[in-house]
Design a protein around this motif. Structure first.
Motif, short mmCIF file in Angstrom:
data_model
loop_
_atom_site.label_atom_id
_atom_site.label_comp_id
_atom_site.label_asym_id
_atom_site.label_seq_id
_atom_site.Cartn_x
_atom_site.Cartn_y
_atom_site.Cartn_z
N UNK A 126 -44.39 36.56 48.37
CA UNK A 126 -43.94 35.79 49.53
C UNK A 126 -43.08 36.68 50.55
N UNK A 127 -42.35 37.77 50.10
CA UNK A 127 -41.81 38.54 51.19
C UNK A 127 -42.65 39.50 51.87
N UNK A 128 -43.77 39.87 50.90
CA UNK A 128 -45.06 40.66 51.63
C UNK A 128 -45.53 39.89 52.62
N UNK A 129 -45.82 38.73 52.34
CA UNK A 129 -46.56 37.84 53.40
C UNK A 129 -45.68 37.69 54.72
N UNK A 130 -44.27 37.51 54.59
CA UNK A 130 -43.46 37.42 55.77
C UNK A 130 -43.27 38.58 56.28
N UNK A 131 -43.40 39.72 55.68
CA UNK A 131 -43.19 40.98 56.44
C UNK A 131 -44.63 41.13 57.21
N UNK A 132 -45.66 41.00 56.76
CA UNK A 132 -47.07 41.14 57.56
C UNK A 132 -46.99 40.10 58.69
N UNK A 133 -46.72 38.95 58.42
CA UNK A 133 -46.72 37.84 59.71
C UNK A 133 -45.76 38.31 60.71
N UNK A 134 -44.63 38.89 60.27
CA UNK A 134 -43.68 39.35 61.45
C UNK A 134 -44.51 40.53 62.09
N UNK A 135 -44.85 41.67 61.38
CA UNK A 135 -45.54 42.70 61.98
C UNK A 135 -46.79 42.33 62.99
N UNK A 136 -47.58 41.29 62.46
CA UNK A 136 -48.53 41.04 63.43
C UNK A 136 -48.25 39.79 64.43
N UNK A 137 -47.29 39.37 64.36
CA UNK A 137 -46.52 38.47 65.41
C UNK A 137 -46.08 39.42 66.48
N UNK A 138 -45.46 40.55 66.10
CA UNK A 138 -44.87 41.49 67.26
C UNK A 138 -45.99 42.17 67.84
N UNK A 139 -47.34 42.18 66.99
CA UNK A 139 -48.38 42.87 67.67
C UNK A 139 -49.30 42.17 68.64
N UNK A 140 -49.05 40.96 68.96
CA UNK A 140 -49.84 40.08 69.52
C UNK A 140 -50.21 40.82 70.91
N UNK A 141 -49.29 41.52 71.55
CA UNK A 141 -49.65 42.10 72.87
C UNK A 141 -50.50 43.43 72.75
N UNK A 142 -50.58 43.97 71.64
CA UNK A 142 -51.28 45.50 71.27
C UNK A 142 -52.76 45.16 71.37
#
Length: 184
Positions: A126-142
């Motif tokens: 579950x933590x792996x999923x959360x970390x990935x979702x955070x990283x790709x949430x932050x990357x929305x403008x990339x």
């Protein structure tokens, strides 16, 4: 709410006399909770530091994590990793800015019905999923190339679930939990 602070000379957090909520402001904006990273490098640093905190929760602090997630104490607990390398178990609430993805809720509900290693592995997934979702949430403008680069950098690291399985061959987690119970 519990705050597990990792003691170190360069830590940006402190805990004294059971006060595990007190935070000392960081001199670096990269490791403050409200900083929103905007570049591939900063997003990856944020991901890696949160991951370090969660690895500590599953590694050296596994017994503490297990005890904090007592299902008889509170419901709907979540495990948070922070960009300063600390971790936290608390009820799902607004610890993150409200527009950020939240971690899995209720990590403590299945704890007593599973073997300890299975429970820790499930929480790590579950933590792996959360970390990935955070990283790709932050990357929305990339750009697409930047997102690909970020994914490659993240994918070069082993997942938390893989590290948990590496940490705990056999029943090692049971001894960690029993040791933490004896210390308390």
């Amino acid at each position: 709410m519990f705050r597990r602070v990792v003691p170190s000379s360069s830590s940006s957090s402190s805990a004294q006399n059971g006060d595990m909520h007190r935070r000392v402001p960081s001199s670096s904006p990269l490791i403050s909770d409200d900083y929103i990273p905007r570049t591939v490098e900063h997003i990856f640093i944020n991901y890696r530091l949160r991951r370090v905190g969660l690895l500590r929760a599953f590694g050296t602090d596994a017994g503490t994590l297990y005890n904090l997630c007592d299902p008889g104490y509170k419901e709907n607990l979540s495990l948070y990793g922070y960009p300063d390398g600390t971790w936290d178990v608390q009820e799902a609430c607004m610890v993150l800015p409200p527009n950020l993805p939240e971690p899995a809720v209720g990590i403590n509900l299945a704890r007593d019905r599973m073997r300890a290693i299975d429970w820790v592995t499930l929480v790590a997934e579950h933590c792996d999923s959360w970390l990935l979702s955070l990283a790709f949430f932050f990357s929305v403008g990339l750009s697409r190339d930047d997102r690909d680069s970020l994914f490659e950098r993240i994918n070069d690291l082993p997942t938390l679930a893989e590290k948990v399985k590496e940490y705990y061959p056999g029943q090692l987690i049971q001894s960690r939990i029993q040791q933490a119970n004896l210390e308390n």
